[in-house]
Write a protein that holds these residues in place. Structure first.
Motif, PDB file in Angstrom:
ATOM      1  N   LEU A 101      47.036  37.483  46.110  1.00 37.11           N
ATOM      2  CA  LEU A 101      47.716  38.022  44.938  1.00 37.11           C
ATOM      3  C   LEU A 101      47.666  37.019  43.775  1.00 37.11           C
ATOM      4  CD1 LEU A 101      49.262  40.452  43.857  1.00 37.11           C
ATOM      5  CD2 LEU A 101      51.371  39.364  44.644  1.00 37.11           C
ATOM      6  N   GLY A 102      47.937  35.762  44.080  1.00 39.01           N
ATOM      7  CA  GLY A 102      47.894  34.731  43.046  1.00 39.01           C
ATOM      8  C   GLY A 102      46.511  34.531  42.467  1.00 39.01           C
ATOM      9  N   THR A 103      45.494  34.605  43.319  1.00 42.69           N
ATOM     10  CA  THR A 103      44.127  34.444  42.859  1.00 42.69           C
ATOM     11  C   THR A 103      43.724  35.613  41.965  1.00 42.69           C
ATOM     12  OG1 THR A 103      43.542  33.191  44.834  1.00 42.69           O
ATOM     13  CG2 THR A 103      41.719  34.148  43.592  1.00 42.69           C
ATOM     14  N   GLY A 104      44.068  36.818  42.380  1.00 44.91           N
ATOM     15  CA  GLY A 104      43.776  37.982  41.546  1.00 44.91           C
ATOM     16  C   GLY A 104      44.410  37.855  40.177  1.00 44.91           C
ATOM     17  N   HIS A 105      45.647  37.395  40.140  1.00 46.12           N
ATOM     18  CA  HIS A 105      46.356  37.185  38.868  1.00 46.12           C
ATOM     19  C   HIS A 105      45.662  36.107  38.030  1.00 46.12           C
ATOM     20  CE1 HIS A 105      49.696  36.759  36.068  1.00 46.12           C
ATOM     21  NE2 HIS A 105      49.660  35.467  36.296  1.00 46.12           N
ATOM     22  N   ALA A 106      45.283  35.006  38.674  1.00 44.23           N
ATOM     23  CA  ALA A 106      44.648  33.898  37.949  1.00 44.23           C
ATOM     24  C   ALA A 106      43.304  34.317  37.364  1.00 44.23           C
ATOM     25  CB  ALA A 106      44.467  32.699  38.887  1.00 44.23           C
ATOM     26  N   VAL A 107      42.526  35.067  38.135  1.00 46.96           N
ATOM     27  CA  VAL A 107      41.220  35.523  37.644  1.00 46.96           C
ATOM     28  C   VAL A 107      41.403  36.526  36.513  1.00 46.96           C
ATOM     29  CG1 VAL A 107      39.124  36.801  38.280  1.00 46.96           C
ATOM     30  CG2 VAL A 107      40.027  35.049  39.823  1.00 46.96           C
ATOM     31  N   LYS A 108      42.337  37.448  36.691  1.00 43.54           N
ATOM     32  CA  LYS A 108      42.590  38.470  35.658  1.00 43.54           C
ATOM     33  C   LYS A 108      42.956  37.839  34.330  1.00 43.54           C
ATOM     34  CE  LYS A 108      45.543  42.394  34.612  1.00 43.54           C
ATOM     35  NZ  LYS A 108      46.926  42.299  34.187  1.00 43.54           N
ATOM     36  N   ASN A 109      43.749  36.784  34.390  1.00 46.78           N
ATOM     37  CA  ASN A 109      44.245  36.135  33.174  1.00 46.78           C
ATOM     38  C   ASN A 109      43.445  34.896  32.779  1.00 46.78           C
ATOM     39  OD1 ASN A 109      46.581  37.856  32.553  1.00 46.78           O
ATOM     40  ND2 ASN A 109      47.208  37.223  34.595  1.00 46.78           N
TER      41      ASN A 109
END
Length: 109
Positions: free
Chosen positions: A48-56
């Motif tokens: 979840l954190g990685t998805g957020h970091a990549v998205k932003n």
């Protein structure tokens, strides 16, 4: 579809499968090792954190992706030990996530 959409989608899918599996495990009378549950939980959080970091496009996305690859592979290995359908689905989602974020993770090394 831009080049980051697939890794983001894969991270969310892995998170979702890990969370679903954890929910089912918490409701079963059969006991699973604490290590199994811990790895699945850590994998869910990091995906979840990685998805957020990549998205932003966060500065630490490459390091998180590297951690995500390692945890997804570990989670998949653990889940593949069980014949249950939910474990198998979790393992597949984690393998797909690992593959999807590998190119992002390679920038961290």
């Amino acid at each position: 579809m831009n080049e980051t959409s697939q890794p983001i989608k894969a991270c969310i899918e892995a998170w979702l499968h890990c969370q679903n599996l954890l929910e089912v495990l918490s409701q079963q009378s059969k006991s699973f090792s604490q290590r199994t549950q811990q790895v699945i939980e850590e994998c869910a959080q990091v995906c979840l954190g990685t998805g957020h970091a990549v998205k932003n496009s966060l500065a630490n996305q490459h390091q998180l992706a590297l951690l995500c690859v390692g945890l997804c592979e570990e989670c998949a290995e653990i889940c593949e030990r069980y014949s249950n359908k939910l474990f198998r689905q979790c393992a597949l989602a984690c393998r797909q996530c690992s593959a999807a974020v590998t190119s992002i993770a390679s920038a961290a090394v």
